[in-house]
Write a protein that holds these residues in place. Structure first.
Motif, short mmCIF file in Angstrom:
data_model
loop_
_atom_site.label_atom_id
_atom_site.label_comp_id
_atom_site.label_asym_id
_atom_site.label_seq_id
_atom_site.Cartn_x
_atom_site.Cartn_y
_atom_site.Cartn_z
N ASN A 136 34.88 30.55 23.56
CA ASN A 136 34.28 31.62 24.38
C ASN A 136 33.38 31.07 25.47
OD1 ASN A 136 35.38 34.02 23.26
ND2 ASN A 136 34.07 33.80 21.48
N ARG A 140 37.38 30.09 28.39
CA ARG A 140 37.91 31.36 28.87
C ARG A 140 38.17 31.30 30.37
NH1 ARG A 140 34.44 36.10 28.16
NH2 ARG A 140 32.69 34.65 28.13
N VAL A 143 35.62 33.11 33.33
CA VAL A 143 34.36 33.43 32.68
C VAL A 143 33.22 33.49 33.66
CG1 VAL A 143 33.74 31.02 32.16
CG2 VAL A 143 32.92 32.86 30.68
N GLU A 150 36.84 40.94 31.06
CA GLU A 150 36.32 40.05 30.03
C GLU A 150 37.15 40.16 28.75
OE1 GLU A 150 32.06 38.72 28.11
OE2 GLU A 150 32.40 40.85 28.51
N GLN A 151 37.62 39.04 28.27
CA GLN A 151 38.29 38.94 26.98
C GLN A 151 37.63 37.81 26.21
OE1 GLN A 151 42.68 39.76 26.79
NE2 GLN A 151 42.60 39.08 28.91
N ARG A 152 37.44 38.04 24.93
CA ARG A 152 36.75 37.05 24.11
C ARG A 152 37.54 36.78 22.84
NH1 ARG A 152 31.55 36.21 25.73
NH2 ARG A 152 31.08 35.24 23.71
N LEU A 220 42.71 31.95 27.57
CA LEU A 220 42.08 30.65 27.39
C LEU A 220 42.80 29.61 28.24
CD1 LEU A 220 41.33 30.40 23.55
CD2 LEU A 220 39.84 31.19 25.39
#
Length: 257
Positions: A136, A140, A143, A150-152, A220
């Motif tokens: 994270n 990412r 970021v 936003e993706q986590r 990612l």
């Protein structure tokens, strides 16, 4: 493309579990915890299929992860069966180790407790947290861009990835090592070579399985960095063998000193 098993698409046990979901609505517990408390709600057939694939083709397991994200809007499993079954297996094989190597009941209790609660669950949670943070914080895409969606990485997904990869360690370094331990515990170069090779291959495959788990996440980047420890393992393993280090003796000495 889904290969070899219907998995989460039309599995009969999945349908049965979903049909009973309404009985738990409003309980205040997450689905994962609810199913942890209801062994019959766990999809054991699907879990054993995943365990087999983790040892043969882990990429297929994570193709189903993509499907789960599309249908349930989460990367992590909502079924604790993989964790529960792995813990049971670790418990059982630890008892077998105690039968052969423990010198007292207290030592046996220590070894079994440590194997399940510390090495599997405790260390596993720590390793998952480390991967979760690194992924994270540093891996990412976008970021640092405010316009990006936003993706986590979910913590439970990081734990899933570790447990999946840990199962391959269990097969090789728990079961395989137990079978070979009469040879691996001998003195001499050949036992050291076999033990070092066993640990080197097992740990390298663990890191490959971790890579597969994070590489499937589309948000990612630089996930290839997760296989770099394999190079270090390949470098350290022969050196450890040459200096007389036997990892099997070292590990069993920790449990049964």
């Amino acid at each position: 493309i889904f290969v070899g098993h219907p998995g989460e698409m039309n599995h009969p046990l999945k349908k049965d579990a979903m049909s009973q979901k309404g009985a738990y609505q409003g309980s205040g517990f997450p689905t994962y915890v609810r199913r942890l408390m209801k062994f019959r709600q766990m999809d054991l057939e699907y879990t054993f299929w995943q365990m087999y694939l983790m040892c043969t083709n882990p990429k297929v397991v994570y193709r189903h992860t993509m499907y789960r994200k599309q249908t349930k809007n989460q990367w992590a499993r909502d079924d604790p069966a993989f964790v529960v079954l792995t813990a049971i297996m670790v418990f059982a094989v630890s008892i077998l180790y105690c039968v052969f190597y423990s010198r007292s009941l207290g030592q046996a209790a220590y070894a079994v407790t440590r194997a399940v609660l510390v090495d599997f669950l405790g260390v596993g949670a720590g390793v998952a947290t480390a991967y979760w943070y690194v992924a994270n914080r540093y891996m990412r895409e976008g970021v640092n861009h405010s316009h990006a969606v936003e993706q986590r990485v979910e913590w439970m997904y990081a734990f899933d990835v570790h447990v999946n990869a840990f199962f391959t360690l269990f097969v090789s370094l728990y079961c395989g090592q137990l079978v070979l331990s009469p040879i691996l515990m001998m003195n001499g170069f050949l036992p050291r070579l076999l033990s070092g090779a066993l640990y080197g291959v097992a740990l390298s495959y663990y890191h490959y399985c971790v890579f597969c788990g994070y590489n499937v996440l589309p948000f990612l980047e630089h996930t290839a960095l997760l296989v770099y420890p394999i190079a270090l393992i390949m470098l350290v393993t022969p050196l450890a063998i040459l200096v007389g280090f036997n990892p099997t003796k070292f590990v069993l000495g920790i449990y049964f000193h």
